[in-house]
Design an enzyme around this catalytic site. Sequence first.
Site, PDB file in Angstrom:
ATOM      1  N   ALA A 135       0.930  -1.235   0.150  1.00 48.45           N
ATOM      2  CA  ALA A 135      -0.165  -0.013   0.051  1.00 48.45           C
ATOM      3  C   ALA A 135       0.851   1.272   0.017  1.00 48.45           C
ATOM      4  CB  ALA A 135      -0.829  -0.078   1.245  1.00 48.45           C
ATOM      5  N   GLY A 143       0.759  -4.902   1.022  1.00 47.83           N
ATOM      6  CA  GLY A 143      -0.589  -5.058   0.263  1.00 47.83           C
ATOM      7  C   GLY A 143      -0.458  -5.556  -1.162  1.00 47.83           C
ATOM      8  N   GLU A 153      -0.592  -9.057  -0.411  1.00 46.70           N
ATOM      9  CA  GLU A 153      -2.071  -9.243   0.031  1.00 46.70           C
ATOM     10  C   GLU A 153      -2.962  -9.444  -1.274  1.00 46.70           C
ATOM     11  OE1 GLU A 153      -1.832  -6.422   2.768  1.00 46.70           O
ATOM     12  OE2 GLU A 153      -2.747  -7.526   4.288  1.00 46.70           O
TER      13      GLU A 153
HETATM   14  C1  HXC Z   1       5.177   4.412  -1.511  1.00 44.95           C
HETATM   15  C2  HXC Z   1       6.947   3.493  -2.267  1.00 44.95           C
HETATM   16  C3  HXC Z   1       6.659   2.180  -1.523  1.00 44.95           C
HETATM   17  C4  HXC Z   1       5.190   2.028  -0.884  1.00 44.95           C
HETATM   18  C5  HXC Z   1       8.479   2.045  -2.710  1.00 44.95           C
HETATM   19  N1  HXC Z   1       8.172   3.183  -3.091  1.00 44.95           N
HETATM   20  N2  HXC Z   1       7.407   1.237  -1.949  1.00 44.95           N
HETATM   21  N3  HXC Z   1       6.091   4.533  -2.286  1.00 44.95           N
HETATM   22  N4  HXC Z   1       4.515   3.316  -0.701  1.00 44.95           N
HETATM   23  N5  HXC Z   1       4.809   1.012  -0.343  1.00 44.95           N
HETATM   24  C6  HXC Z   1       8.729   4.212  -3.705  1.00 44.95           C
HETATM   25  C7  HXC Z   1       9.845   4.702  -2.824  1.00 44.95           C
HETATM   26  O1  HXC Z   1       9.556   5.887  -2.014  1.00 44.95           O
HETATM   27  C8  HXC Z   1      10.756   5.305  -4.084  1.00 44.95           C
HETATM   28  O2  HXC Z   1      10.181   6.535  -4.575  1.00 44.95           O
HETATM   29  C9  HXC Z   1      10.420   4.510  -5.281  1.00 44.95           C
HETATM   30  O3  HXC Z   1       9.318   3.757  -4.800  1.00 44.95           O
HETATM   31  C10 HXC Z   1      11.596   3.456  -5.596  1.00 44.95           C
HETATM   32  O4  HXC Z   1      11.863   2.682  -4.327  1.00 44.95           O
HETATM   33  P1  HXC Z   1      13.240   2.558  -3.503  1.00 44.95           P
HETATM   34  O5  HXC Z   1      12.834   2.103  -1.958  1.00 44.95           O
HETATM   35  O6  HXC Z   1      13.981   3.564  -4.047  1.00 44.95           O
HETATM   36  O7  HXC Z   1      13.515   1.091  -4.179  1.00 44.95           O
HETATM   37  P2  HXC Z   1      14.561  -0.040  -3.690  1.00 44.95           P
HETATM   38  O8  HXC Z   1      15.695   0.694  -3.196  1.00 44.95           O
HETATM   39  O9  HXC Z   1      14.791  -0.961  -5.031  1.00 44.95           O
HETATM   40  O10 HXC Z   1      13.798  -0.670  -2.661  1.00 44.95           O
HETATM   41  C11 HXC Z   1      12.812  -1.534  -2.968  1.00 44.95           C
HETATM   42  C12 HXC Z   1      12.007  -1.876  -1.717  1.00 44.95           C
HETATM   43  C13 HXC Z   1      11.562  -0.582  -0.864  1.00 44.95           C
HETATM   44  C14 HXC Z   1      12.808  -3.002  -0.852  1.00 44.95           C
HETATM   45  C15 HXC Z   1      10.592  -2.561  -2.162  1.00 44.95           C
HETATM   46  O11 HXC Z   1      10.914   0.314  -1.712  1.00 44.95           O
HETATM   47  C16 HXC Z   1      10.515  -1.084   0.079  1.00 44.95           C
HETATM   48  O12 HXC Z   1      11.167  -1.428   1.404  1.00 44.95           O
HETATM   49  N6  HXC Z   1       9.414  -0.293   0.000  1.00 44.95           N
HETATM   50  C17 HXC Z   1       8.263  -0.606   1.231  1.00 44.95           C
HETATM   51  C18 HXC Z   1       7.884  -1.762   1.428  1.00 44.95           C
HETATM   52  C19 HXC Z   1       6.708  -1.924   2.384  1.00 44.95           C
HETATM   53  O13 HXC Z   1       7.041  -1.666   3.526  1.00 44.95           O
HETATM   54  N7  HXC Z   1       5.440  -2.131   2.097  1.00 44.95           N
HETATM   55  C20 HXC Z   1       4.454  -2.530   2.917  1.00 44.95           C
HETATM   56  C21 HXC Z   1       3.695  -1.306   2.960  1.00 44.95           C
HETATM   57  S1  HXC Z   1       2.357  -1.044   4.135  1.00 44.95           S
HETATM   58  P3  HXC Z   1      11.079   8.098  -4.323  1.00 44.95           P
HETATM   59  O14 HXC Z   1      10.173   8.836  -4.729  1.00 44.95           O
HETATM   60  O15 HXC Z   1      11.830   7.899  -3.136  1.00 44.95           O
HETATM   61  O16 HXC Z   1      12.152   7.595  -5.409  1.00 44.95           O
HETATM   62  C22 HXC Z   1       0.974  -2.149   3.279  1.00 44.95           C
HETATM   63  C23 HXC Z   1      -0.052  -2.281   4.308  1.00 44.95           C
HETATM   64  C24 HXC Z   1      -1.224  -2.947   3.391  1.00 44.95           C
HETATM   65  O17 HXC Z   1       1.184  -2.567   2.527  1.00 44.95           O
HETATM   66  C25 HXC Z   1      -2.535  -2.795   4.284  1.00 44.95           C
HETATM   67  C26 HXC Z   1      -3.356  -1.774   3.785  1.00 44.95           C
HETATM   68  C27 HXC Z   1      -4.709  -1.750   4.212  1.00 44.95           C
END
Ligand code: HXC
Length: 257
Positions: free
Chosen positions: A65, A108, A111
């Site tokens: 998400a 998400g 999911e």
């Molecule tokens: C918003 C995101 C994002 C996310 C990545 N980006 N994941 N933006 N929400 N979930 C964005 C980054 O901010 C970045 O933007 C660009 O995408 C590229 O990501 P990087 O981190 O630079 O890439 P990389 O170094 O290759 O790392 C990849 C990654 C990392 C390991 C997947 O992006 C990451 O850990 N993302 C978050 C994963 C996460 O925590 N997901 C769960 C979310 S909570 P900029 O603008 O900085 O370049 C969830 C709750 C679900 O999902 C329930 C909801 C009801």
Amino acid sequence: TAYETLLVENRGPVTLITLNRPQALNALNSQVLAELIAALEAFDKDDAQGCAVITGSEKAFAAGADIKEMSGQGFADMYGSNFFAGYDRVAATRKPVIAAVAGYALGGGCELAMMCDFILAGDNAKFGQPEIKLAVTPGMGGSQRLPRAVGKAKAMEMCLTGRLMDAEEAERSGLVARVVPAAELVEDAVRTASTIAGMAPLAVKANKEMVNAAYETNLQMGIQFERRLFHGLFGTEDQKEGMAAFVEKRPGKWTGK
Ligand code: HXC
């Protein structure tokens, strides 16, 4: 229909939906949700379409998400809007939906993949529920679907530590149906979806509905549900055609009736 966060194309009877926010690794925001639901509703209604594939890019199916969209929200916002409950519509799709997952399927994203009927994984796929690192939990069904797919031990470890599962472990654990080279993933998924779309439409819906019932009922009720649906299909034209075609050693021609 033109979408901003999705590419939707019909490949014959297969609807291919590609998540398309590459700048955010396909993070799922409210616009993605609204567009995905609209695309799936159109797919479900279109008699010419028999199976859908949801995919992302080779780097990310979806990295979760959208954290930037969620970060400022309070309890009243989340509870009041029933945040992301709209995703229930994905699993309610009556025709089959395959998730073709390459790269990251996190939070998400994992999911969403698990809401689909089955997952085909590229060999570079990585699955995880890392929400705990953000001081939250899965919120779109991950805490319930992951243990049903891989068992409590792996699900609990993944939710509590945020560790990722690679494609090989995901196949071994029952999370994904098959692993294929990432470069061939979409082609393979569309081919698999075409096979399904070539089956008699009522039988497709019945098979999907009864396998899903296995996760909602006890064994005796589930078997009863199966038997009634099985019996019901003997009221269809396609059952007559399917069995006649077998006997006459020719392919069946379906009317969907
Ligand atoms: C918003 C995101 C994002 C996310 C990545 N980006 N994941 N933006 N929400 N979930 C964005 C980054 O901010 C970045 O933007 C660009 O995408 C590229 O990501 P990087 O981190 O630079 O890439 P990389 O170094 O290759 O790392 C990849 C990654 C990392 C390991 C997947 O992006 C990451 O850990 N993302 C978050 C994963 C996460 O925590 N997901 C769960 C979310 S909570 P900029 O603008 O900085 O370049 C969830 C709750 C679900 O999902 C329930 C909801 C009801």
